[in-house]
Write a protein that holds these residues in place. Structure first.
Motif, mmCIF file in Angstrom:
data_model
loop_
_atom_site.group_PDB
_atom_site.id
_atom_site.type_symbol
_atom_site.label_atom_id
_atom_site.label_comp_id
_atom_site.label_asym_id
_atom_site.label_seq_id
_atom_site.Cartn_x
_atom_site.Cartn_y
_atom_site.Cartn_z
ATOM 1 N N CYS A 163 -21.983 -37.776 18.190
ATOM 2 C CA CYS A 163 -21.159 -36.651 17.725
ATOM 3 C C CYS A 163 -21.824 -35.934 16.551
ATOM 4 N N GLU A 164 -22.392 -36.687 15.626
ATOM 5 C CA GLU A 164 -23.084 -36.059 14.501
ATOM 6 C C GLU A 164 -24.271 -35.238 14.981
ATOM 7 N N LEU A 210 -23.021 -32.012 16.611
ATOM 8 C CA LEU A 210 -22.428 -31.067 15.662
ATOM 9 C C LEU A 210 -23.464 -30.317 14.844
ATOM 10 N N SER A 246 -19.958 -26.056 16.918
ATOM 11 C CA SER A 246 -18.767 -26.273 16.104
ATOM 12 C C SER A 246 -17.986 -27.469 16.616
ATOM 13 N N LEU A 247 -17.018 -27.915 15.798
ATOM 14 C CA LEU A 247 -16.188 -29.035 16.207
ATOM 15 C C LEU A 247 -15.352 -28.670 17.433
ATOM 16 N N LEU A 274 -17.508 -28.945 20.409
ATOM 17 C CA LEU A 274 -17.714 -30.352 20.758
ATOM 18 C C LEU A 274 -16.535 -30.892 21.550
ATOM 19 N N LEU A 334 -14.134 -37.289 12.010
ATOM 20 C CA LEU A 334 -14.410 -35.883 12.297
ATOM 21 C C LEU A 334 -13.398 -34.940 11.643
ATOM 22 N N GLU A 335 -12.257 -35.454 11.207
ATOM 23 C CA GLU A 335 -11.269 -34.583 10.569
ATOM 24 C C GLU A 335 -11.813 -33.944 9.312
ATOM 25 N N HIS A 393 -14.998 -33.174 8.881
ATOM 26 C CA HIS A 393 -16.229 -32.430 9.157
ATOM 27 C C HIS A 393 -16.024 -30.933 8.939
ATOM 28 N N ASP A 402 -17.676 -27.268 9.704
ATOM 29 C CA ASP A 402 -18.660 -26.553 10.508
ATOM 30 C C ASP A 402 -19.472 -25.619 9.633
ATOM 31 N N VAL A 447 -8.243 -29.059 15.422
ATOM 32 C CA VAL A 447 -8.841 -27.719 15.408
ATOM 33 C C VAL A 447 -7.845 -26.685 14.893
#
Length: 619
Positions: free
Chosen positions: A419-420, A423, A427-428, A431, A471-472, A474, A476, A512
């Protein structure tokens, strides 16, 4: 005699009558499990054995093909000058032959000078070996150093050196008197030593001439060999592969030649004996992956250590090789041929070992060009696609397949790393829409087939929950689409569908939406939604990562939400596969709208904000 066909037999299985003899045709299953793999293994063993046993024939042919790739651009250039095909080919091969002859002449002259220099530096070598012995205090681990020094002294001192017997009494020199060499003897020895290389070189250049002259005919034969069902595609593939290989080999030759020239110039400036020899060796061994630099630098470093007092010149030679290799590797090669040869690092090592085993030192030098040929052909020809999968540097699995495989394996660290990596260039929301949801859909398909247990699905859900926790936070580099701001006033309930992983899909949607300024909340299912959870203006988004087979649960969930939420708009975040898109599942389920991902939901809410009323967009 009439033969009546039984209704249980096909036309091929019926008894056939020929000349009064009744015969039955045996039916052999075409797809016996394991037979195809066994046949492929047998073919591979036969091919490798033939390559090993026929190396004396195949090596000249392979060299001719590679040389034709190098000379093809020159042939094309001469043909554009209206010299004709035959004359262009002959001039190109003559130029290559001249360069090879000049190369061997230079190597011979450099070797003669090197032999004389080593004899003159005998004393320096003796002092260096004695210094090493003193440095290590004559330890037992240098017990072999005395033997090396003695043998080297005898070799460099010439045939008049005397030896001592164990008792300490000098041994009488033994002289072996050879009869004077006659011209016939010299000629015979010369023919014996040069016959095989000369014949090999002759075969290579003659084969190169025919390959260049019959290029189109050989291409047509390859097309016929690999199939004529798609002539257009096969022709384009072979032409493109030939052009790419010619460009790659020519560029690699230019870079390696430049490497050899720079090494030669540097060694000449440092005063190292026979710099041209070491430059040629460096240019050739640079084709050998990973160890070629060390193989070419070691003799030059040892010679510098033997020829000069102290170790300063040896260190300078080492620095020269490393510096030139890094400059070309970091700047010239990425600019001219890209950052990679198209081979995975492991395949480069395995290819070097494989070709060295088959064809010896020449196979080691040719390992990278030969493997590049196989990978390029594998990328263009369906029947050879397995070569690209095994040897190429392209990921063998798509991002969706790779994520799903890691979910099946329960490898949380690999999931987070993937995932990293994804990204970095997306964008998340992208993804989630392009990778994560599609991986959940693969899980839904397997669950429908009964190959995923409830326990495995629960472990996948737990792993994804942990990944989403990370990921919350993260951020972009570029949010897509632009944030709607905190003034939208459109609360959204992200409701999970009936599939166990639908709660993960609902959470992705909520993450999102929340980072775009939308008040989003995750609900465990339609049955968990009460009338108090749906204030005026709320949008309900039924999120499901399921497939067409789950339309019935989605239909039931929408009916339940209609009774609970009244007139609140319902958006189906169903994300169906391609077969379901044409069927209009949102109409079948009776939802107000359907969106295919988080970005589509954002655009829908942006339209609602601009119109100012739910009915304008969500009707």
């Amino acid at each position: 005699m009439r033969v009546l066909a039984s209704p249980g037999l096909s036309g091929e299985d019926r008894p056939a009558q020929h000349g009064g003899i009744r015969r039955t045709r045996s039916v052999i299953p075409r797809d016996v499990p394991g037979m195809q793999a066994l046949l492929s293994l047998q073919v591979a063993v036969v091919v490798i054995t033939a390559m090993y046993l026929g190396r004396s024939i195949l090596i000249p042919v392979v060299l001719a093909v590679l040389l034709s790739f190098l000379l093809q651009p020159l042939v094309v250039l001469l043909r554009r000058a209206r010299l004709g095909r035959v004359l262009s080919v002959l001039l190109s091969v003559a130029l290559a032959l001249t360069l090879v002859a000049a190369l061997f002449w230079l190597i011979g002259g450099q070797l003669m000078g090197l032999t004389q220099q080593l004899a003159a530096d005998h004393g320096t070598i003796e002092r260096k070996l004695a210094g090493l012995r003193r440095l290590f205090n004559g330890g037992s681990h240098l017990a072999g150093l005395d033997a090396v020094q003695t043998q080297l002294g005898r070799l460099l001192a010439g045939p008049d050196a005397t030896a001592a017997v164990p008792g300490g009494v000098p041994a009488q020199p033994v002289r072996v008197v050879q009869p004077p060499a006659t011209p016939e003897t010299i000629l015979r020895e010369l023919v014996v030593h040069l016959a095989h290389p000369a014949v090999t070189a002759l075969v290579v250049f003659v084969a190169t001439i025919f390959v260049l002259l019959q290029r189109e005919d050989l291409r047509d034969r390859l097309i016929r060999l690999f199939g004529t069902r798609d002539l257009h595609r096969t022709t384009l593939a072979l032409d493109d592969a030939g052009a790419r290989l010619s460009r790659y080999f020519l560029t690699q030759l230019a870079i390696n030649t430049l490497f050899g020239v720079l090494i030669t110039a540097g060694l000449f400036a440092l005063g190292v004996q026979s710099p041209v020899l070491w430059g040629i060796l460096a240019a050739l061994l640079r084709y050998v992956p990973y160890v070629g630099l060390a193989m070419s630098a070691t003799p030059a470093i040892l010679l510098a250590a033997a020829s000069f007092p102290g170790w300063g010149h040896a260190a300078l030679v080492l620095g020269l090789f490393v510096l030139v290799d890094q400059v070309l590797g970091q700047f010239a090669e990425p600019l001219l041929i890209g950052h990679s040869t198209g081979l995975s690092p492991l395949s480069v090592i395995l290819a070097a070992a494989f070709w060295a085993f088959l064809w010896g030192p020449l196979g080691l030098i040719l390992s990278t060009p030969l493997t590049v040929c196989l990978v390029v052909l594998g990328r263009h020809m369906e029947s050879l696609r397995f070569l690209d999968v095994l040897l190429g540097d392209q990921p063998p699995l798509s991002p969706v397949e790779s994520l799903y495989q890691r979910l099946l394996a329960g490898d949380l660290d690999e999931i987070e790393n993937q995932c990293e990596a994804l990204l970095r260039d997306r964008s998340l929301a992208a993804l989630f829409d392009e990778v994560a949801i599609e991986a959940l859909r693969l899980a839904a398909f397997d669950a429908e087939r009964g190959v995923l247990t409830e326990t495995r699905l629960q472990s996948m859900e737990t792993a994804l929950d942990e990944v989403l926790d990370g990921l919350e936070e993260h951020q972009d580099a570029q949010v897509e689409p632009p944030p709607l701001g905190r003034e939208t006033g459109v609360p959204v309930l992200c409701i999970a569908g009936a599939f166990i992983l639908d709660r993960i899909a609902a959470r992705m949607m909520a993450i999102v939406l929340a980072r775009h300024g939308i008040a989003a909340r995750v609900m465990a299912g339609a049955s968990a939604v009460g009338s108090e959870d749906v204030p005026p203006g709320t949008v309900l988004c039924l999120c499901s990562a399921g497939t067409v087979a789950r339309l019935a649960p989605a239909r039931a969930a929408v009916r339940l939400l209609r009774r609970t939420a009244g007139d609140a708009p319902i958006v189906l975040g169903f994300w169906p596969d391609e077969r379901a898109k044409s069927d209009g599942p949102h109409r079948t389920v009776a939802a107000d709208r359907r969106v295919e991902g988080t970005r589509a939901m954002l655009r829908l809410l942006e339209g609602e904000r601009r119109h100012g009323t739910d009915a304008a967009v969500l009707a």
